[in-house]
Design a protein around this motif. Structure first.
Motif, short mmCIF file in Angstrom:
data_model
loop_
_atom_site.label_atom_id
_atom_site.label_comp_id
_atom_site.label_asym_id
_atom_site.label_seq_id
_atom_site.Cartn_x
_atom_site.Cartn_y
_atom_site.Cartn_z
N SER A 86 0.85 -1.18 0.00
CA SER A 86 0.00 0.00 0.00
C SER A 86 0.89 1.23 0.00
O SER A 86 1.86 1.31 0.76
N VAL A 87 0.57 2.19 -0.85
CA VAL A 87 1.34 3.43 -0.90
C VAL A 87 1.22 4.21 0.41
O VAL A 87 2.24 4.69 0.94
N PRO A 88 0.04 4.39 1.00
CA PRO A 88 -0.02 5.10 2.29
C PRO A 88 0.75 4.37 3.40
O PRO A 88 1.43 5.00 4.20
N VAL A 89 0.64 3.02 3.44
CA VAL A 89 1.37 2.28 4.46
C VAL A 89 2.88 2.39 4.24
O VAL A 89 3.66 2.53 5.19
N MET A 90 3.30 2.33 2.97
CA MET A 90 4.72 2.49 2.67
C MET A 90 5.23 3.84 3.12
O MET A 90 6.29 3.95 3.74
N ALA A 91 4.50 4.92 2.82
CA ALA A 91 4.93 6.26 3.22
C ALA A 91 4.95 6.41 4.74
O ALA A 91 5.89 6.99 5.31
N ARG A 92 3.93 5.86 5.41
CA ARG A 92 3.89 5.96 6.86
C ARG A 92 5.02 5.18 7.52
O ARG A 92 5.69 5.67 8.45
N ASN A 93 5.28 3.97 7.03
CA ASN A 93 6.35 3.16 7.61
C ASN A 93 7.73 3.77 7.34
O ASN A 93 8.61 3.71 8.20
N PHE A 94 7.91 4.36 6.16
CA PHE A 94 9.19 5.00 5.87
C PHE A 94 9.42 6.19 6.79
O PHE A 94 10.54 6.41 7.28
N SER A 95 8.38 6.96 7.03
CA SER A 95 8.52 8.11 7.92
C SER A 95 8.85 7.65 9.34
O SER A 95 9.71 8.24 10.02
N ARG A 96 8.20 6.59 9.81
CA ARG A 96 8.49 6.09 11.15
C ARG A 96 9.90 5.53 11.25
O ARG A 96 10.60 5.75 12.23
N LEU A 97 10.32 4.80 10.21
CA LEU A 97 11.68 4.27 10.21
C LEU A 97 12.71 5.38 10.17
O LEU A 97 13.71 5.34 10.91
N ASN A 98 12.48 6.39 9.36
CA ASN A 98 13.44 7.48 9.23
C ASN A 98 13.58 8.27 10.52
O ASN A 98 14.66 8.80 10.82
N ALA A 99 12.52 8.33 11.32
CA ALA A 99 12.59 9.05 12.59
C ALA A 99 13.31 8.28 13.67
O ALA A 99 13.68 8.85 14.71
N ARG A 100 13.55 6.99 13.48
CA ARG A 100 14.14 6.15 14.53
C ARG A 100 15.48 5.52 14.15
O ARG A 100 16.11 4.89 14.99
N ILE A 101 15.91 5.63 12.90
CA ILE A 101 17.08 4.90 12.45
C ILE A 101 18.38 5.66 12.68
O ILE A 101 19.47 5.16 12.37
N GLY A 102 18.29 6.82 13.27
CA GLY A 102 19.51 7.60 13.48
C GLY A 102 20.52 6.90 14.37
O GLY A 102 21.73 7.04 14.17
N VAL A 103 20.07 6.12 15.33
CA VAL A 103 20.99 5.43 16.23
C VAL A 103 21.84 4.41 15.46
O VAL A 103 23.02 4.19 15.78
N VAL A 104 21.27 3.80 14.42
CA VAL A 104 22.03 2.84 13.61
C VAL A 104 23.16 3.54 12.87
O VAL A 104 24.31 3.06 12.84
N PHE A 105 22.88 4.69 12.28
CA PHE A 105 23.91 5.41 11.54
C PHE A 105 24.95 6.02 12.48
O PHE A 105 26.13 6.09 12.12
N ARG A 106 24.55 6.44 13.67
CA ARG A 106 25.54 6.94 14.63
C ARG A 106 26.50 5.83 15.03
O ARG A 106 27.72 6.06 15.15
N LEU A 107 25.97 4.62 15.25
CA LEU A 107 26.84 3.49 15.56
C LEU A 107 27.76 3.16 14.39
O LEU A 107 28.95 2.86 14.57
N GLN A 108 27.23 3.24 13.17
CA GLN A 108 28.04 2.97 11.99
C GLN A 108 29.18 3.96 11.88
O GLN A 108 30.34 3.58 11.61
N TYR A 109 28.92 5.25 12.10
CA TYR A 109 29.97 6.25 11.99
C TYR A 109 31.00 6.12 13.11
O TYR A 109 32.19 6.37 12.90
N LYS A 110 30.56 5.70 14.30
CA LYS A 110 31.51 5.49 15.39
C LYS A 110 32.47 4.35 15.05
O LYS A 110 33.68 4.46 15.28
N ILE A 111 31.94 3.25 14.53
CA ILE A 111 32.81 2.14 14.14
C ILE A 111 33.74 2.56 13.01
O ILE A 111 34.94 2.20 13.00
N LEU A 112 33.24 3.34 12.06
CA LEU A 112 34.09 3.79 10.95
C LEU A 112 35.20 4.70 11.45
O LEU A 112 36.35 4.61 11.00
N ARG A 113 34.89 5.60 12.40
CA ARG A 113 35.93 6.47 12.95
C ARG A 113 37.00 5.69 13.68
O ARG A 113 38.18 6.06 13.67
N ILE A 114 36.60 4.58 14.32
CA ILE A 114 37.59 3.73 14.99
C ILE A 114 38.49 3.05 13.97
O ILE A 114 39.72 2.97 14.14
#
Length: 435
Positions: A86-114
């Protein structure tokens, strides 16, 4: 069948549902009698999209990276309890994921800096922890506890009890007494905020990184593992089989803790900027030519030692010549046809009073799909009719060993109106790409 008119109508209805009709009215199918118009609209949109995908979009075959029929059936079975596309479900789930996935990228950048030695103190600290885990593997069970205590609870306590300001750098000792600040709560970032847009950029770049990594891995693994080049893939298969057997024998005697320790330090040290420059210059100066020479040497060994000269698989294809008696009083028979089944008294076609199916002449018989008649092969009469009669469990058959005909046998012991005999011809399997 042409699906264009139906597809255009569905697109028109879908456009009216999503954006409204051109005259500003709302489609009657999108209005719910109970007042829940939005949910009704989403439901109709989902159904229309499913019909459009099922009727207009082609499916990729397994050879071109798509799923096989078995995989599709299993995925549909696994997805039956999940929401449909569903297009509305896809848009809603992407927005929810985008608002919560920052911790994954912060961990990725910390490992990369190491790994790239952005801060040597952090890199050496991570190597020290890794060394303790390699030398004392039982610390792995304490590692999640240490992460929770030092990574979550201690910073949360320091935030509620901040240390007093001091001009001298010192270890942040929490203040005593009641808490001086509010507890930190992990919440999703607001939409269209700076962090939200940064997460969108990270997701965009992560998709590109995954695509490049996928293409790189597939590009390197296609030739040795796909058996497109059977000689090369066979050599790789034999080499891996030998290496796997050798490692299975000697692996209990290897010091795995020290091996992981040395390789971990080696990988991290190769990420240092000076080490990267040195390795790149050494590779361009010495190893690039050696790699090409070793590749040519391996290809020559494969061409000399791996010989694929297996003959094509051969089997016999059978056809039954059917004849029907003209008159029960006269031993005269009419040539009826050549059929793939013997059309005996218990065959399904004969039980349902259907006529036998086949061709009129023997030259019209073709081999099965994916096979071809062997060169210099011809149709030969089966001289042992008793064998195929026993194999097929033909009941009520009268075998004539002289003429090789197998007659029907009635309840009174007389011969029936049908007789058949089997012809055989050698066929061989066709290779890939053969017409």
């Amino acid at each position: 069948m042409n699906y264009a008119p139906r597809t255009f109508r569905e697109f028109a209805v879908l456009k009216d549902i999503l954006y409204g009709s051109e005259d500003g009215s709302t489609p009657s199918s999108a209005v719910d009698g109970g007042g829940n118009r939005e949910s009704r609209k989403d439901h109709i949109t989902d159904k229309l999209l499913e019909r459009l995908f099922a009727s207009t979009l082609p499916a990729a075959d397994a050879v071109n990276g798509g799923s096989s029929n078995v995989d599709v059936a299993e995925r549909l079975q696994d997805q039956k309890n999940r929401p449909a596309f569903s297009v509305p479900v896809m848009a809603r789930n992407f927005s929810r994921l985008n608002a919560r996935i920052g911790v994954v990228f912060r961990l990725q950048y910390k490992i990369l800096r190491i790994l790239i030695w952005r801060n040597p103190n952090h890199t050496f600290s991570a190597l020290a922890v890794y060394s303790f885990l390699c030398l004392y593997p039982f610390l792995l069970v304490l590692f999640p506890v240490a992460v929770i205590l030092l990574g979550f609870m201690v910073p949360a306590f320091v935030q509620r009890h901040p240390p007093p300001p001091s001009p001298l750098p010192s270890f942040p000792v929490p203040s005593e007494g009641p808490p001086l600040a509010e507890a930190r709560e992990l919440r999703p970032v607001p939409e269209l905020s700076r962090d939200f847009l940064m997460n969108m950029r990270d997701i965009q770049n992560a998709m590109d990184d995954f695509t490049r990594a996928y293409d790189n891995v597939v590009g390197h693994l296609t030739r040795p593992t796909s058996f497109k080049d059977e000689q090369y893939s066979s050599a790789v298969y034999i080499a891996l089989l030998v290496v796997g057997g050798f490692m299975f024998v000697i692996s209990p005697y290897l010091p795995w803790r020290h091996i992981f320790l040395v390789w971990g330090w080696a990988v991290v040290c190769m990420g240092h900027p000076k080490a990267r420059r040195f390795l790149k210059s050494s590779h361009d100066m010495y190893l690039s030519r050696r790699e090409h020479e070793l590749s040519n040497l391996f290809d020559s060994l494969v061409e000399q030692d791996i010989v694929l000269d297996e003959p094509a698989e051969q089997r016999h294809v059978e056809i039954f010549e059917l004849q029907r008696q003209k008159n029960s009083d006269v031993d005269e028979w009419d040539d009826w046809l050549f059929s793939a089944a013997p059309y005996d008294s218990l065959s399904p076609q004969r039980a349902s009073k259907q006529r036998p199916q086949g061709v009129r002449f023997l030259d019209e018989v073709w081999p099965p799909v994916g096979w071809k008649f062997a060169q210099n092969s011809a149709w030969k009469l089966d001289l042992r009719p008793e064998e195929w009669v026993l194999q097929r469990a033909v009941v009520g058959a009268d075998v004539d060993n002289n003429s090789k005909w197998v007659y029907d046998k009635t309840l009174s012991g007389c011969r029936g109106e049908w007789r058949r005999r089997r012809w055989l011809r050698v066929c061989e399997r066709q290779g890939a790409g053969a017409e």
